[in-house]
Design a protein around this motif. Structure first.
Motif, short mmCIF file in Angstrom:
data_model
loop_
_atom_site.label_atom_id
_atom_site.label_comp_id
_atom_site.label_asym_id
_atom_site.label_seq_id
_atom_site.Cartn_x
_atom_site.Cartn_y
_atom_site.Cartn_z
N UNK A 197 0.82 -1.21 0.00
CA UNK A 197 0.00 0.00 0.00
C UNK A 197 0.86 1.27 0.00
N UNK A 198 2.17 1.10 -0.23
CA UNK A 198 3.09 2.24 -0.15
C UNK A 198 3.60 2.64 -1.53
N UNK A 199 4.90 2.46 -1.76
CA UNK A 199 5.53 2.90 -3.02
C UNK A 199 6.01 1.68 -3.80
N UNK A 200 5.21 1.17 -4.75
CA UNK A 200 5.59 -0.04 -5.49
C UNK A 200 6.88 0.13 -6.30
N UNK A 201 7.18 1.36 -6.72
CA UNK A 201 8.40 1.61 -7.49
C UNK A 201 9.51 2.24 -6.64
N UNK A 202 9.26 2.37 -5.36
CA UNK A 202 10.25 3.00 -4.49
C UNK A 202 10.17 4.51 -4.60
N UNK A 203 11.05 5.18 -3.88
CA UNK A 203 11.04 6.64 -3.86
C UNK A 203 12.45 7.15 -3.63
N UNK A 204 12.89 8.03 -4.53
CA UNK A 204 14.20 8.67 -4.36
C UNK A 204 13.99 9.95 -3.58
N UNK A 205 14.54 10.02 -2.39
CA UNK A 205 14.33 11.17 -1.51
C UNK A 205 15.35 12.27 -1.77
N UNK A 206 15.18 13.38 -1.07
CA UNK A 206 16.10 14.51 -1.18
C UNK A 206 17.46 14.14 -0.60
N UNK A 207 18.52 14.86 -0.95
CA UNK A 207 19.85 14.58 -0.39
C UNK A 207 19.84 14.60 1.14
N UNK A 208 20.48 13.61 1.72
CA UNK A 208 20.52 13.52 3.17
C UNK A 208 19.35 12.79 3.78
N UNK A 209 18.41 12.35 2.95
CA UNK A 209 17.23 11.63 3.42
C UNK A 209 17.32 10.17 3.02
N UNK A 210 16.72 9.26 3.80
CA UNK A 210 16.78 7.84 3.44
C UNK A 210 15.94 7.54 2.19
N UNK A 211 16.45 6.64 1.39
CA UNK A 211 15.71 6.21 0.19
C UNK A 211 14.68 5.15 0.56
N UNK A 212 13.53 5.21 -0.08
CA UNK A 212 12.47 4.21 0.15
C UNK A 212 12.57 3.14 -0.94
N UNK A 213 12.84 1.92 -0.55
CA UNK A 213 12.96 0.82 -1.52
C UNK A 213 11.58 0.42 -2.05
N UNK A 214 11.53 -0.16 -3.25
CA UNK A 214 10.24 -0.60 -3.80
C UNK A 214 9.54 -1.59 -2.87
N UNK A 215 8.24 -1.39 -2.70
CA UNK A 215 7.39 -2.28 -1.89
C UNK A 215 7.88 -2.45 -0.45
N UNK A 216 8.52 -1.43 0.10
CA UNK A 216 8.95 -1.51 1.49
C UNK A 216 7.95 -0.77 2.38
N UNK A 217 7.77 -1.21 3.62
CA UNK A 217 6.82 -0.55 4.52
C UNK A 217 7.31 0.84 4.92
#
Length: 235
Positions: A197-217
């Motif tokens: 229910x989150x980001x199926x393709x993941x999310x590239x965050x701003x510099x200094x922020x953690x990256x969200x991997x695809x299909x991760x909670x």
């Protein structure tokens, strides 16, 4: 996320009458200071204080060089300048704004977890007293978006503006849509959103922020501030 303050030059007193002023240059002062202490060079004027050319000790004359005296003075100046430098690295990190502070975190440990059929989980931080938003209506909300470790990857509070969108219309991730639809104005929730229910393709965050991997909670703290266009009867 500081420049350290420093003194660019140090001027010694003017020469006393009868003192030769052209024999000692700034170059010798700077080079002596650099060699002795390894600190920043200090610019000195050509004028030097009077230093006696010799000292009688046991009938013998021991010569004292002006350049040694000047080197010592400039070296001490460099030492004191370094001592008074301001180091910004010692300052504490700036506190990020949150919807749930340390007291709230402790209280949240005893709040029961609610699990929906879709797999979304949430805890009520504060139950609102206003209406719930109808599907397709605009809502104004604040949010803090985190990875499971608690690191923030996005925040409306840090941006300083409410996030306005149409709830239930697919403009945000499914878990956020579902979690807000059952909230009431004035309420706050912590949403535990599964990867589906989150980001199926993941999310590239701003510099200094953690990256969200695809299909991760992910975890969202959200507050429903108001519903534009939906009148609330005053009590």
């Amino acid at each position: 996320m500081m420049a350290a303050s420093s003194v660019s030059s140090l001027f010694l007193p003017a020469p006393a009458p009868g003192l030769d002023s052209g024999k000692t240059s700034c170059t010798s002062c700077q080079s002596n200071a650099g060699r002795r202490l390894g600190g920043p060079f200090v610019r000195c004027s050509g004028a030097v204080p009077r230093v006696s050319n010799g000292v009688k000790r046991g009938g013998h004359l021991t010569s004292v060089k002006r350049r040694d005296a000047i080197g010592l003075l400039c070296g001490l100046s460099s030492f004191f300048i370094n001592s008074f430098d301001v180091n910004g690295a010692g300052l504490p990190p700036e506190e990020k704004p949150k919807l749930c502070d340390s007291t709230c975190e402790k209280e949240l440990e005893n709040v029961p977890m609610v699990t929906t059929e879709s797999g979304l989980q949430y805890k009520e931080i504060k139950v609102g007293q206003g209406p719930s938003p109808p599907i397709g209506f605009q809502v104004a909300a604040n949010y803090i978006a985190m990875v499971p470790s608690g690191q923030i990857f996005d925040s409306s509070l840090e941006k300083g503006q409410l996030y306005i969108f149409r709830v239930g219309s697919g403009q945000v991730i499914k878990g956020l849509d579902e979690g807000l639809l059952s909230m009431k104005v004035g309420g706050k929730r912590r949403l535990y959103i599964p990867g589906s229910l989150a980001f199926p393709k993941g999310l590239t965050s701003a510099p200094g922020r953690p990256r969200v991997a695809p299909n991760s909670p992910v975890i969202f703290d959200v507050s429903l501030e108001y519903i534009p266009g939906l009148e609330v009867d005053e009590e």
